[in-house]
Structure formats: C-alpha cells, structure tokens
Design a protein around this motif. Structure first.
Motif, PDB file in Angstrom:
ATOM      1  N   GLU A 120     -63.434 -13.706  31.539  1.00 25.92           N
ATOM      2  CA  GLU A 120     -63.788 -14.968  30.883  1.00 25.92           C
ATOM      3  C   GLU A 120     -64.873 -15.698  31.679  1.00 25.92           C
ATOM      4  N   HIS A 177     -62.127 -17.456  25.390  1.00 29.90           N
ATOM      5  CA  HIS A 177     -60.897 -16.661  25.270  1.00 29.90           C
ATOM      6  C   HIS A 177     -61.264 -15.289  24.736  1.00 29.90           C
ATOM      7  N   TYR A 193     -57.073 -18.292  29.278  1.00 34.72           N
ATOM      8  CA  TYR A 193     -58.341 -18.743  28.719  1.00 34.72           C
ATOM      9  C   TYR A 193     -59.051 -19.542  29.798  1.00 34.72           C
TER      10      TYR A 193
END
Length: 86
Positions: free
Chosen positions: A7, A30, A57
């Motif tokens: 991420e 995400h 996330y």
C-alpha cells in the motif's frame, strides 16, 4: 512484500500526481488501489473503517513528510503467545 508495504509503494508511485491535484488532502489506499481522496483524516478513517473494517489499508496525507517513529513505539510485545503453563 507485506500488505502494508504494498500500500505504501502504491501511494509513493502516485504521490507526484496526487500532490499536483490534491495537496494537503487525505487518501485511503486498499488492495493497491486508490479508494478516494478526503478533506480530513476523520473522513478518510470513517470511510476506511466502514468499507474495510480493521484493514489493512493505508491512510496518508498528501504532501506530508514521512513519519518516523522511535523504536520504542514500534515495539509491541506479544504476551499471549507463550505456551508455558503454571
């Protein structure tokens, strides 16, 4: 590569374009995708939790310098992992 590392790499790969159009706003990343751009950390966090629960996330402010945490903050002992019985 760990999920959160992916991420972060996704955010870094798109940071120049985000900085050109959304400086100072917040993003949620995400599954290596930009979910949305938000005006506040609170808005980003509420949406991320509603959509993805506990994660993982990434929520990041566009244009903010990277946060460096001291090692004492990064250390989290795992007291529940011991198999010792008393």
């Amino acid at each position: 590569m760990a999920e959160l590392d992916q991420e972060i790499a996704t955010f870094e790969g798109m940071s120049k374009e985000l900085e050109a159009h959304h400086m100072g706003k917040w993003v949620v990343i995400h599954d290596r995708k930009l979910i949305d751009v938000y005006d506040s950390l609170e808005g980003a966090a509420e949406d991320a939790v509603r959509k993805f629960g506990r994660g993982p996330y990434l929520i990041r402010e566009i244009g903010a310098p990277p946060v460096v945490l001291p090692a004492s903050v990064l250390y989290r002992p795992d007291y529940g992992a011991s198999k010792v019985r008393i």
